[in-house]
Design an enzyme around this catalytic site. Sequence first.
Site, short mmCIF file in Angstrom:
data_model
loop_
_atom_site.label_atom_id
_atom_site.label_comp_id
_atom_site.label_asym_id
_atom_site.label_seq_id
_atom_site.Cartn_x
_atom_site.Cartn_y
_atom_site.Cartn_z
N TYR A 16 0.83 -1.22 0.00
CA TYR A 16 0.00 0.00 0.00
C TYR A 16 0.86 1.26 0.00
O TYR A 16 1.91 1.29 0.67
CB TYR A 16 -0.89 -0.01 1.25
CG TYR A 16 -1.78 1.19 1.32
CD1 TYR A 16 -2.96 1.23 0.60
CD2 TYR A 16 -1.44 2.31 2.09
CE1 TYR A 16 -3.78 2.34 0.64
CE2 TYR A 16 -2.26 3.42 2.14
CZ TYR A 16 -3.43 3.43 1.41
OH TYR A 16 -4.24 4.52 1.44
N TRP A 19 1.03 5.74 -1.53
CA TRP A 19 0.72 6.75 -2.54
C TRP A 19 1.76 6.85 -3.64
O TRP A 19 1.49 7.39 -4.69
CB TRP A 19 0.56 8.12 -1.86
CG TRP A 19 -0.82 8.39 -1.38
CD1 TRP A 19 -1.56 7.63 -0.54
CD2 TRP A 19 -1.63 9.52 -1.74
NE1 TRP A 19 -2.78 8.21 -0.33
CE2 TRP A 19 -2.84 9.38 -1.05
CE3 TRP A 19 -1.44 10.65 -2.54
CZ2 TRP A 19 -3.88 10.32 -1.16
CZ3 TRP A 19 -2.46 11.58 -2.64
CH2 TRP A 19 -3.67 11.40 -1.96
#
Length: 764
Positions: free
Chosen positions: A106, A108
């Site tokens: 996970y 950004w």
Amino acid sequence: MTTHLTHWGVFEADSDGTRLTSVRPWRGDPEPMPLIDNVASAQHHPTRIDQPYVRKGWLDRGPGGAGRGDEPFVPVSWETAFELLSEELNRVYREFGAESVYGGSYGWASAGRFHHAQGQLHRFLNCLGGYVRHVNSYSYGAASVLMPHVIADMSVIEGHATSKKVLAEHSELVVAFGGLSPKNSAVSPGGVSRHNTRTWIAAARDRGCRFVSISPLRDDIPAEAEATWVAPRPGSDAALMLALAQVLDADGLADNDFLDRYTVGYQRFARYVRGESDGVVKDPRWAAAITGVPAEVIRGLAHEMAAARTMVTVSWSMQRAEHGEQPLWLGVVLAAMLGQIGLPGGGFGHGYGSSSHVGEPSRGVSVPRFPQGGNGIDRFIPVARIADMLLNPGASFDYDGRRLTFPDIKLVYWCGGNPFHHHQDLARLRMAFTRPQTVVVHDGFWTATARHADIVLPATMSIERDDYGAGQNDRGFFPMKALTRPHGQSRDDYVIFTELAERVGVGKEFTEGRTSHEWLRHLYEEWQSQVSAELPEFDEFWDSERIELPVPDPDQVLLADFRADPNLHPLATPSGRIEIFSETIDGFGYADCPGHPVWIEPEEWLGGLLARQFPLQLIANQPRTKLHSQLDVGAHSRSAKIGGREPVRLYPGDASARGLCDGDIVRIFNSRGSCLAGLVCDDAVAPGVAQLSTGAWYDPDPVDPSFCRHGNPNVLTADRGASSLSQGCTGQLALVEIEAYRSVLPEPAIDRPPATVDEGNPKG
Ligand code: PGD
């Protein structure tokens, strides 16, 4: 001069080929953000990873977790790194299979569609047979599970939200639970070209729209809103919302026609609000005792909401908490009771002020993306259950009506994320990270995650490679030409995976014979042929500043079609209506998330027993000076630090009661851990609240890893799911105490690279 897209804005830069010599906001951005100043200053910081590294113990003793996070790294050549990693991947897939590889990874990462790190990793692992994936996000884990049962999928709520233009033109009252934070709306996944939060809020205000910000922080809404500030005890908003519902119900202000036509289950909920099902009337007096908000304020607000065109909006942060589903569901219920869902300027919103793209009208077209292929296995975890998974292989857990078991993970592969930033209870995560046999990380920087890996590969920053990108719902589609050559020996994730794929025998599947630049052209041309003949040819696009993508409906109103005809445009819920009572959720039998929204006392809040021991409510919100933990070593992020520590804000009276002054280095602690921070006294913070944003790189004390020398609040937060329904992250709130730090101040070690030992391995 070239433009470049980041998650936090577009900038124009000059470069000497090695570094950016000047960075300016893109002239098309009406509200440019200073976060762009982090990029150039971080690029060649000592914490950039300059070449591949392998943890010494892993190199000496082979796979195994002992010493991970503590031992020095050995610099190795790319050739050695590729050889070791390809052999290890072959071994793990052969001996344990795809179900033993966690590639959830996970994070950004960076803006840019092709070089999206997680997508690159997923495609690579899919070529090998697959990997254990994650579902949902840290941003809105509770919402993404709850909302489809109640009203609509998050892609609808987020992507088709009533536009900010419509709010500016039509709303008379915006009631913002969790505020409309200007710092959060500075960013957007994939990039934002034109920041406009202050602009739309000022326009609405100039027209006479009133704003009510319900938050423990006064500055959770721009000053332009001239908002009324209501500060309930953090974590008690559900009780406040129930009392608003009770007033609407009792005073005959609920829109019964709307409730009959567009919702199901109102009567079950109303029985609870009226106290018919549990003997407790959820009236303003009841809520005042829980929230600390005076009963007459609650009653007055309910009447005001019923009299005006009212937008009820709930921030993402509100659901990042224990029972985070409840205030969110209640936001929908309140909007339904007001009967304005589907009308311009009224209704419900989730995430205005959480990300810039929410309220940008949906684009007519999506932009090209790198295909990830198919995952050969179907094994997943809700993303925030990573430590549980690593610590408890084979254990079962609840999730959205299912009983699932955790896989037995032997290899963790992370690319484009920083779990030692984003996860809760970091000392526990550290323990969990000793369990896999091997941890591989690609990152540009020595983040705490890279420091807890065995094989560390240096990735380029987005300014060091060719790409293109557009943020979600953003009109600007930008070519992103490399602005400088890569730092040290860094390589693009794609180049790294290409070499690895060839070594493990899946080179053709991974690359399909294309270089990254050939992929950029191929994906663009494929997209161009599918979308419209109007788009320029690739070469023209590549040499342009940007192209503007069409926005079919700037006056977008969430669920306007459903309102116009609920039979023709039913919702995707089981009933096709808004579910104020959900038979499905009720059928799961979860005590922590029953069939309609309720008030459930959290374990950690100022009204609970634990507050006697830890009497301050920590708000661990998103940072103002960076995005998450990205470029924490950059100039803008560092400019806010106090004595090298992250700032913590405290109400002046709470500081003086503890004998603390502005600028003191303090120790924040609870039973899970402690950290240092620099004190800022500020009456924008409600009494009883301490606000320490996330993002300071975790800098564990060598003896006690539950003590962070730098100020990462996730040593203090609990690793507990929002509920059995969603298992979402609950990092927003925790109880703590603060005291002066009286020992000798430890030097932060996070702004230096970790210890290395050179064993004669070639640097090149
Ligand atoms: P980032 O700092 O963005 O944080 O957590 P997330 O892991 O997304 O991490 C991205 C990493 O990717 C950085 O280390 C960066 O250097 C690296 N990177 C960037 N570009 C590239 C690339 O091209 N290749 C590779 N290999 N790496 C790259 C964010 C998460 O934190 C989120 S989304 C939320 S909403 C949560 N919020 C909270 C919260 O409110 N409160 C608490 N306590 N905790 C939270 N954690 C969550």
